[in-house]
Design a protein around this motif. Structure first.
Motif, short mmCIF file in Angstrom:
data_model
loop_
_atom_site.label_atom_id
_atom_site.label_comp_id
_atom_site.label_asym_id
_atom_site.label_seq_id
_atom_site.Cartn_x
_atom_site.Cartn_y
_atom_site.Cartn_z
N UNK A 216 51.60 33.43 -9.77
CA UNK A 216 50.26 32.94 -9.51
C UNK A 216 49.45 33.02 -10.79
N UNK A 217 48.81 31.91 -11.16
CA UNK A 217 48.01 31.89 -12.37
C UNK A 217 46.56 31.56 -12.02
N UNK A 218 45.63 32.40 -12.49
CA UNK A 218 44.23 32.20 -12.16
C UNK A 218 43.32 32.81 -13.19
N UNK A 219 42.00 32.53 -13.04
CA UNK A 219 41.00 33.06 -13.96
C UNK A 219 40.19 34.20 -13.36
N UNK A 220 40.43 34.49 -12.07
CA UNK A 220 39.74 35.59 -11.39
C UNK A 220 40.73 36.74 -11.25
N UNK A 221 40.50 37.81 -12.00
CA UNK A 221 41.48 38.89 -12.05
C UNK A 221 41.69 39.53 -10.69
N UNK A 222 40.65 39.64 -9.89
CA UNK A 222 40.78 40.29 -8.59
C UNK A 222 41.33 39.34 -7.54
N UNK A 223 40.61 38.23 -7.29
CA UNK A 223 40.95 37.33 -6.17
C UNK A 223 42.21 36.52 -6.41
N UNK A 224 42.45 36.12 -7.66
CA UNK A 224 43.63 35.31 -7.96
C UNK A 224 44.85 36.17 -8.28
N UNK A 225 44.67 37.04 -9.26
CA UNK A 225 45.82 37.69 -9.89
C UNK A 225 46.23 38.98 -9.18
N UNK A 226 45.32 39.94 -9.07
CA UNK A 226 45.69 41.21 -8.46
C UNK A 226 45.98 41.04 -6.97
N UNK A 227 45.26 40.14 -6.31
CA UNK A 227 45.54 39.88 -4.89
C UNK A 227 46.94 39.30 -4.72
N UNK A 238 44.43 33.97 -17.01
CA UNK A 238 44.11 33.14 -18.17
C UNK A 238 42.73 33.53 -18.70
N UNK A 239 42.56 33.41 -20.00
CA UNK A 239 41.28 33.73 -20.62
C UNK A 239 40.40 32.47 -20.69
N UNK A 240 40.29 31.77 -19.58
CA UNK A 240 39.43 30.61 -19.47
C UNK A 240 38.61 30.74 -18.19
N UNK A 241 37.76 29.76 -17.91
CA UNK A 241 37.00 29.78 -16.67
C UNK A 241 36.06 30.97 -16.59
N UNK A 242 36.16 31.72 -15.48
CA UNK A 242 35.27 32.86 -15.26
C UNK A 242 35.75 34.15 -15.94
N UNK A 243 36.89 34.07 -16.63
CA UNK A 243 37.41 35.27 -17.31
C UNK A 243 36.37 35.87 -18.24
N UNK A 244 36.24 37.19 -18.18
CA UNK A 244 35.41 37.93 -19.12
C UNK A 244 36.12 39.24 -19.46
N UNK A 245 36.12 39.65 -20.71
CA UNK A 245 36.81 40.89 -21.09
C UNK A 245 36.32 42.10 -20.31
N UNK A 246 35.01 42.18 -20.06
CA UNK A 246 34.49 43.36 -19.36
C UNK A 246 34.96 43.39 -17.91
#
Length: 275
Positions: A216-227, A238-246
């Motif tokens: 699964x590839x997404x820009x939301x670390x919680x809802x896309x990736x960790x879920x 991915x470091x695009x879209x809503x991605x933010x380092x913090x």
């Protein structure tokens, strides 16, 4: 990832921003298709139906059709058919998604509430569906939803995203309003889009793959990736879209992989196959 045979892909922020392709995204998806991977585009988008989404993506050059797209409203319809068949539903959403909701019975949000008491007595909907936020999420609409939930209507959320990215930057989404409704009404919403496990299971069924065979590839670390990882699927942020380092630093877990953009996914998949 050596056994990966299917790719689940978020759309907004991964393939496009404001429906314009991100650099290299079209070419990368073509390469993934040519390599024989199963593909499902999985999105919480509630502003357009999957048919409209497919048309927009095709015009931009992406090799997709409506069958490749799984939207949160489609999963919502299936959830209601199973758990609340025949229910009368009040939809709070920005955009027309009625086509993707299929046989769900929607009540008129502008219907008078004269037959209801201060707690929203008999005559109201059985279910309140909270979709994507927009101008429709004003006080009157939210207060009406609150009254119905207080009366006993089930609260179903198409997703609980807090924000998304557009050409104008980050924009507030319905998750922020949902938190207020849940707290005020003293209930917890049934969430059917990402990050629910049921959504990812529906996506896996669409591509005919087991969790260990999908990424699964997404820009939301919680809802896309960790879920997805919680469902046994390999996660790629991915470091695009809503991605933010913090946001990544504060996340509840760590992604399996982090890449700069979707354009790098074919190389990651080639490396995993070789391993």
């Amino acid at each position: 990832m050596e056994s990966v045979r299917a790719v689940l892909i978020d759309i907004d922020g991964v393939l496009t921003v404001s429906w314009r392709p991100l650099p290299g995204a079209v070419e990368a998806l073509r390469e993934i298709r040519a390599a024989g991977f199963g593909v499902a585009l999985v999105t919480n988008t509630t502003s357009r139906t999957r048919a409209v989404i497919a048309g927009t993506l095709r015009e931009a050059g992406f090799p997709v059709d409506a069958r490749d797209i799984l939207t949160a409203p489609v999963v919502t319809a299936a959830h209601l058919a199973e758990h609340a068949p025949g229910a009368r539903c009040l939809l709070l959403n920005s955009g027309d998604i009625a086509e993707d909701l299929g046989d769900v019975t929607l009540v008129d949000p502008e219907a008078p509430e004269d037959a209801e008491d201060a707690e929203g007595a008999a005559g109201g909907p059985d279910v309140v569906i909270v979709g994507g936020a927009g101008p429709e999420f004003g006080y009157a609409a939210l207060n009406r939803a609150f009254r119905h939930v207080r009366r006993g209507a089930r609260l179903v959320a198409v997703h609980r995203n807090l924000y998304w990215r557009t050409d104008e930057g980050l924009q507030l989404d319905s998750g922020a309003f949902l938190l207020g409704l849940e707290k005020a009404a003293g209930v917890e919403a049934e969430v059917v889009g990402k990050p629910s496990r049921a959504f990812f299971e529906a996506a896996l069924a669409r591509v005919g793959a087991r969790p260990g065979e999908a990424v699964m590839i997404g820009d939301d670390v919680e809802s896309d990736v960790l879920a997805a990882q919680a469902a046994g699927i390999t996660g790629v942020l991915v470091r695009t879209g809503k991605y933010r380092p913090d946001t990544l630093r504060a996340a509840s877990g760590r992604p399996d992989h982090v890449i700069d953009s979707f354009a790098e996914l074919p190389a990651l998949l080639r490396g995993s196959v070789q391993q």
